[in-house]
Design a protein around this motif. Structure first.
Motif, PDB file in Angstrom:
ATOM      1  N   ILE A 199     -49.806   9.772   8.880  1.00  0.00           N
ATOM      2  CA  ILE A 199     -48.346   9.929   8.920  1.00  0.00           C
ATOM      3  C   ILE A 199     -47.906  10.506  10.261  1.00  0.00           C
ATOM      4  N   TYR A 200     -48.646  11.516  10.742  1.00  0.00           N
ATOM      5  CA  TYR A 200     -48.277  12.114  12.027  1.00  0.00           C
ATOM      6  C   TYR A 200     -48.424  11.099  13.160  1.00  0.00           C
ATOM      7  N   GLY A 201     -49.504  10.308  13.113  1.00  0.00           N
ATOM      8  CA  GLY A 201     -49.699   9.292  14.139  1.00  0.00           C
ATOM      9  C   GLY A 201     -48.584   8.265  14.154  1.00  0.00           C
ATOM     10  N   VAL A 202     -48.164   7.819  12.965  1.00  0.00           N
ATOM     11  CA  VAL A 202     -47.059   6.855  12.874  1.00  0.00           C
ATOM     12  C   VAL A 202     -45.763   7.479  13.382  1.00  0.00           C
ATOM     13  N   THR A 203     -45.538   8.757  13.035  1.00  0.00           N
ATOM     14  CA  THR A 203     -44.317   9.450  13.468  1.00  0.00           C
ATOM     15  C   THR A 203     -44.251   9.565  14.982  1.00  0.00           C
ATOM     16  N   ILE A 204     -45.366   9.941  15.599  1.00  0.00           N
ATOM     17  CA  ILE A 204     -45.407  10.057  17.057  1.00  0.00           C
ATOM     18  C   ILE A 204     -45.215   8.694  17.696  1.00  0.00           C
ATOM     19  N   GLY A 205     -45.840   7.677  17.102  1.00  0.00           N
ATOM     20  CA  GLY A 205     -45.655   6.318  17.611  1.00  0.00           C
ATOM     21  C   GLY A 205     -44.190   5.908  17.590  1.00  0.00           C
ATOM     22  N   PHE A 206     -43.491   6.287  16.512  1.00  0.00           N
ATOM     23  CA  PHE A 206     -42.058   5.974  16.416  1.00  0.00           C
ATOM     24  C   PHE A 206     -41.266   6.733  17.470  1.00  0.00           C
ATOM     25  N   LEU A 207     -41.542   8.032  17.596  1.00  0.00           N
ATOM     26  CA  LEU A 207     -40.790   8.855  18.549  1.00  0.00           C
ATOM     27  C   LEU A 207     -40.979   8.370  19.975  1.00  0.00           C
ATOM     28  N   VAL A 208     -42.223   7.989  20.303  1.00  0.00           N
ATOM     29  CA  VAL A 208     -42.512   7.596  21.680  1.00  0.00           C
ATOM     30  C   VAL A 208     -42.071   6.163  21.953  1.00  0.00           C
ATOM     31  N   LEU A 209     -42.598   5.224  21.168  1.00  0.00           N
ATOM     32  CA  LEU A 209     -42.346   3.814  21.462  1.00  0.00           C
ATOM     33  C   LEU A 209     -40.915   3.397  21.152  1.00  0.00           C
ATOM     34  N   VAL A 210     -40.440   3.734  19.960  1.00  0.00           N
ATOM     35  CA  VAL A 210     -39.126   3.254  19.539  1.00  0.00           C
ATOM     36  C   VAL A 210     -38.000   3.997  20.258  1.00  0.00           C
ATOM     37  N   LEU A 211     -38.045   5.326  20.225  1.00  0.00           N
ATOM     38  CA  LEU A 211     -36.957   6.086  20.843  1.00  0.00           C
ATOM     39  C   LEU A 211     -36.946   5.926  22.366  1.00  0.00           C
ATOM     40  N   ASP A 212     -38.115   5.946  22.977  1.00  0.00           N
ATOM     41  CA  ASP A 212     -38.163   5.743  24.438  1.00  0.00           C
ATOM     42  C   ASP A 212     -37.667   4.353  24.804  1.00  0.00           C
ATOM     43  N   SER A 213     -38.054   3.353  24.013  1.00  0.00           N
ATOM     44  CA  SER A 213     -37.584   1.990  24.275  1.00  0.00           C
ATOM     45  C   SER A 213     -36.073   1.895  24.124  1.00  0.00           C
ATOM     46  N   LEU A 214     -35.528   2.593  23.127  1.00  0.00           N
ATOM     47  CA  LEU A 214     -34.076   2.588  22.933  1.00  0.00           C
ATOM     48  C   LEU A 214     -33.364   3.244  24.120  1.00  0.00           C
ATOM     49  N   CYS A 215     -33.926   4.351  24.612  1.00  0.00           N
ATOM     50  CA  CYS A 215     -33.322   5.023  25.774  1.00  0.00           C
ATOM     51  C   CYS A 215     -33.349   4.112  27.004  1.00  0.00           C
ATOM     52  N   ILE A 216     -34.478   3.442  27.197  1.00  0.00           N
ATOM     53  CA  ILE A 216     -34.578   2.512  28.328  1.00  0.00           C
ATOM     54  C   ILE A 216     -33.609   1.351  28.154  1.00  0.00           C
ATOM     55  N   GLY A 217     -33.546   0.812  26.935  1.00  0.00           N
ATOM     56  CA  GLY A 217     -32.633  -0.289  26.660  1.00  0.00           C
ATOM     57  C   GLY A 217     -31.184   0.096  26.872  1.00  0.00           C
ATOM     58  N   LEU A 218     -30.819   1.316  26.450  1.00  0.00           N
ATOM     59  CA  LEU A 218     -29.442   1.783  26.636  1.00  0.00           C
ATOM     60  C   LEU A 218     -29.113   1.928  28.116  1.00  0.00           C
ATOM     61  N   SER A 219     -30.056   2.461  28.890  1.00  0.00           N
ATOM     62  CA  SER A 219     -29.840   2.584  30.334  1.00  0.00           C
ATOM     63  C   SER A 219     -29.585   1.225  30.963  1.00  0.00           C
ATOM     64  N   TYR A 220     -30.378   0.246  30.565  1.00  0.00           N
ATOM     65  CA  TYR A 220     -30.223  -1.085  31.149  1.00  0.00           C
ATOM     66  C   TYR A 220     -28.976  -1.809  30.633  1.00  0.00           C
ATOM     67  N   ALA A 221     -28.494  -1.442  29.463  1.00  0.00           N
ATOM     68  CA  ALA A 221     -27.224  -2.005  28.999  1.00  0.00           C
ATOM     69  C   ALA A 221     -26.083  -1.550  29.910  1.00  0.00           C
ATOM     70  N   PHE A 222     -26.084  -0.262  30.263  1.00  0.00           N
ATOM     71  CA  PHE A 222     -25.066   0.257  31.193  1.00  0.00           C
ATOM     72  C   PHE A 222     -25.247  -0.334  32.589  1.00  0.00           C
ATOM     73  N   ILE A 223     -26.512  -0.484  33.001  1.00  0.00           N
ATOM     74  CA  ILE A 223     -26.784  -1.083  34.316  1.00  0.00           C
ATOM     75  C   ILE A 223     -26.264  -2.516  34.355  1.00  0.00           C
ATOM     76  N   PHE A 224     -26.519  -3.274  33.291  1.00  0.00           N
ATOM     77  CA  PHE A 224     -26.076  -4.673  33.235  1.00  0.00           C
ATOM     78  C   PHE A 224     -24.552  -4.761  33.307  1.00  0.00           C
ATOM     79  N   GLN A 225     -23.874  -3.863  32.597  1.00  0.00           N
ATOM     80  CA  GLN A 225     -22.408  -3.843  32.646  1.00  0.00           C
ATOM     81  C   GLN A 225     -21.916  -3.583  34.069  1.00  0.00           C
ATOM     82  N   ALA A 226     -22.547  -2.608  34.743  1.00  0.00           N
ATOM     83  CA  ALA A 226     -22.143  -2.280  36.117  1.00  0.00           C
ATOM     84  C   ALA A 226     -22.422  -3.442  37.064  1.00  0.00           C
TER      85      ALA A 226
END
Length: 323
Positions: A199-226
């Motif tokens: 469970i801890y391994g899955v949780t860390i995987g979610f925090l790192v892969l999913v949340l980090d990917s979302l942060c990167i994706g959000l940054s590039y959404a703003f970049i694309f708009q600009a």
């Protein structure tokens, strides 16, 4: 020696199999792995030397790249020397605590690398969306603090993994069907309840892969708009091209690690050799590709690299003449 008993026992060491089902080809497999490892060490070492020597590269993007180079050197060096010793000398044994240390280093620095990619995406967002404030927002001290936070986050996230494994005292076997001490590959050997580790391994995987990917994706959404607000197509392409190296590095890092994680937990029909090869590639491909990608896209790095190669050729020529 490897041990495999029906009864559970407490091992003093583990035995790494290398690439399961491909033991007969280990010598041949060592050639591409050794080649990639040498390229990774030389390439990332060159990137660090160039960034240190070139004052014009002491900017946030290249300081983050230097951090990336250090992380890639640690990641590749934490597994490849042991893997090559398995291939060449059959040296499969690894001590219990050495295995846990390798587990910590691999997963912690992979987490740190993900954090640096988020920081690089933020750097590109600031540089493109608020270019006049770029140098005042991302000062050298801020870049250093971001790197420290990414490192502390990686260490704090991953520290519980080996500590949880220390709680397990009985194992079905000490043979790890992997080329390095990957967390789940070790945990699944235990005779005890591994639900907390899982469970801890899955949780860390979610925090790192999913949340980090979302942060990167959000940054590039703003970049694309600009970028799309720029007047000409040429200006849009030129501005977005500054992100191309980062995008390539992100894809080279996240795609293999996501696929490897999914296969380990759900891909029971996938051949073990395919899974282990992929698990090794996600530790080797980014260290090999990152220096090439950034060198191909950065004129200062190209120029400095050309100077280094010219100096090296001159040195070899002098040695040949004096020999």
């Amino acid at each position: 020696m490897p041990a495999a008993f029906n009864a559970c026992f407490s091992p003093a060491s583990f035995s790494l199999t290398g690439i399961p089902q491909l033991e007969a080809a280990h010598t041949w497999l060592s050639i591409p792995f050794c080649t990639m490892y040498v390229i990774a060490v030389v390439g990332n070492g060159a990137i660090l030397s160039i960034i240190k020597a070139e004052p014009g590269l002491h900017e946030p993007m290249y300081l983050f790249l230097a951090m990336l180079a250090v992380i890639d050197l640690v990641l590749s060096s934490s597994t490849m020397p042991k893997l090559l010793s398995i291939f060449w000398f059959g040296n499969q044994e690894i001590g219990f605590h050495a295995c846990l240390f390798q587990m910590f280093v691999v997963h912690a620095f992979a987490t740190v690398e993900s954090g640096i990619f988020v920081a690089m995406a933020f750097d590109r967002y600031v540089a493109i969306c608020t270019p006049l404030r770029h140098k005042t927002i991302l000062t050298h001290s801020v870049v250093a603090r971001i790197g420290l936070v990414a490192t502390l986050r990686g260490f704090l996230y991953i520290s519980p993994l080996p500590l949880l494994v220390l709680r397990y005292t009985s194992y079905r076997t000490n043979v790890i069907a992997h080329s390095y001490c990957e967390h789940m590959a070790v945990v699944m050997l235990s005779c005890e309840d591994i639900s907390v580790s899982n469970i801890y391994g899955v949780t860390i995987g979610f925090l790192v892969l999913v949340l980090d990917s979302l942060c990167i994706g959000l940054s590039y959404a703003f970049i694309f708009q600009a970028v799309m607000r720029l007047a000409t197509v040429e200006a849009r392409l030129k501005t977005f091209s500054t992100c191309s190296s980062h995008i390539c590095a992100i894809l080279a890092f996240y795609i293999p690690i996501v696929v490897s994680s999914l296969i380990h937990r759900f891909g029971h029909t996938v051949a073990p050799s395919a899974h282990i090869l992929l698990a090794n590639f996600y530790l080797l491909i980014p260290p090999v590709l990152n220096p090439m990608v950034y060198a191909a896209r950065t004129k200062q790095i190209q120029r400095k690299l050309a100077e280094m190669l010219s100096w090296a050729r001159g040195g070899v020529s002098v040695l040949c003449k004096t020999a």
